[in-house]
Motif scaffolding. Structure first.
Motif, PDB file in Angstrom:
ATOM      1  N   ILE A  58      -4.319   7.835   0.770  1.00 38.13           N
ATOM      2  CA  ILE A  58      -5.739   7.594   1.030  1.00 38.13           C
ATOM      3  C   ILE A  58      -5.973   7.382   2.514  1.00 38.13           C
ATOM      4  N   HIS A  96     -11.122   6.360  -1.337  1.00 36.26           N
ATOM      5  CA  HIS A  96     -10.757   7.523  -2.141  1.00 36.26           C
ATOM      6  C   HIS A  96     -11.996   8.133  -2.783  1.00 36.26           C
ATOM      7  N   TRP A 150      -6.629  -2.695  -3.175  1.00 33.91           N
ATOM      8  CA  TRP A 150      -7.007  -1.722  -4.202  1.00 33.91           C
ATOM      9  C   TRP A 150      -8.494  -1.420  -4.147  1.00 33.91           C
ATOM     10  N   ALA A 172      -9.081   0.862  -1.372  1.00 33.63           N
ATOM     11  CA  ALA A 172      -8.496   2.157  -1.714  1.00 33.63           C
ATOM     12  C   ALA A 172      -9.432   2.928  -2.647  1.00 33.63           C
ATOM     13  N   ALA A 179       0.829  -1.207   0.000  1.00 32.07           N
ATOM     14  CA  ALA A 179       0.000   0.000   0.000  1.00 32.07           C
ATOM     15  C   ALA A 179       0.864   1.257   0.000  1.00 32.07           C
ATOM     16  N   MET A 184      -0.691   4.758  -1.369  1.00 34.06           N
ATOM     17  CA  MET A 184      -1.939   4.754  -0.609  1.00 34.06           C
ATOM     18  C   MET A 184      -1.729   5.176   0.837  1.00 34.06           C
TER      19      MET A 184
END
Length: 322
Positions: A39, A83, A76, A79, A22, A27
């Motif tokens: 994020i 986000h 992901w 994320a 990450a 991230m």
């Protein structure tokens, strides 16, 4: 839950990998990318996702390489979700959300060596890293299906945002179709392909029985999430899209009763999966004259799907995110 949850023996490796991947994608702050990409600024918030445990529970037979790929894909997905919430949902920026989703499709070419844009945020960076690994050595049909499934997931977030802006609560039929998209359910079968190393035999793939199995499979995991995530989605994020809320709006009942009805609906989908697996699939295999290798492959795939269902429930019970 009639299936016993198991844990992938490579969980420790995934725990060691999670934060580093990450951070490498931007991230988490403090990596090679600008801090404004981050994020999750707060590590405890990131670890509440429990992505290593999610991958280990859902895909207990995945070998190390595949387990790492599945884990990264789960990171992901969260994320993208977090986000999207911060950058677009909170601001009601539908135009920005559409532009964001449209750009993501450019990071999913159908040939591994095709050029992609330069990532400009951590979600794009993560997808640019994942996509070549996801489609590596996969047939063209699989690549197209996988891209379509991720695109539906991302587009579903925009549709959910539209309903958030209007405050409209969807009826059950309309909502369940949308939920298959917003949960990313159309990607679920591909995860089983990766984790088990087999695909549903071509001879039976388009049968009614497989479609019933897949629909029940997708619905269970998406709708069980609605029960666990109700407070986060409705109370914290102000969403208008949740199974419990749709049931409550339809029946005009108190929240505890709506939860009970929603749970009955989720359990019915699980029973449908189990019945199709135990009764209808063997009949279809005989009708379509599957050979021994095809029957073995189908059995391995269905066991992988069963693992996914028991694993996702076990993760929901243990993970701190909800």
């Amino acid at each position: 839950m009639p299936f016993q949850a198991r844990v992938n023996p490579h969980l420790d490796t995934l725990l060691q990998r999670s934060e580093s991947w990450a951070r490498a994608m931007g991230m988490l702050s403090g990596g090679a990318h600008p801090d404004h990409w981050a994020i999750w600024d707060d590590l405890p918030v990131f670890h509440k996702i429990a992505a290593p445990e999610l991958a280990a529970y859902c895909w207990p037979v995945a070998p190390p390489h595949e387990a790492a790929l599945l884990h990264d894909t789960m990171v992901w997905y969260f994320a993208f979700d977090d986000h999207f919430q911060c950058q677009y949902k909170v601001l009601r920026d539908i135009d920005g959300a559409r532009e964001h989703v449209e750009r993501l499709t450019a990071f999913m070419p159908l040939t591994p060596d095709a050029p992609v844009p330069s990532p400009r945020n951590a979600v794009e960076e993560g997808l640019a890293d994942l996509w070549p690994r996801l489609i590596e050595s996969r047939p063209a049909r699989w690549r197209r299906g996988w891209k379509d499934a991720i695109t539906l997931f991302c587009a579903g977030a925009i549709e959910e945002m539209v309903h958030l802006s209007t405050g409209r609560v969807l009826d059950l039929v309309e909502y369940i179709q949308l939920r298959r998209e917003t949960f990313g359910s159309y990607t679920a079968a591909f995860y089983v392909d990766i984790s088990t190393g087999v695909m549903i035999p071509e001879k039976i793939r388009d049968s009614r029985e497989i479609q019933v199995l897949l629909d029940a499979f997708m619905d269970y995991m998406a709708l069980i999430n609605d029960i666990f995530s109700y407070e986060r989605e409705i109370d914290d994020e102000g969403c208008a899209t949740n199974l419990v809320l749709s049931v409550q709006n339809l029946l005009g009942v108190p929240l505890p009763q709506a939860v009970s009805v929603a749970n009955d609906l989720v359990s019915a989908r699980l029973r449908q999966f189990a019945y199709t697996m135990d009764v209808e699939l063997p009949e279809a295999a005989a009708r379509l004259d599957l050979n021994d290798a095809e029957r073995t492959g189908l059995a391995v795939w269905v066991e992988g799907a069963s693992d996914y269902l028991s694993g996702i429930l076990a993760w929901h019970i243990k993970a701190a995110r909800y």
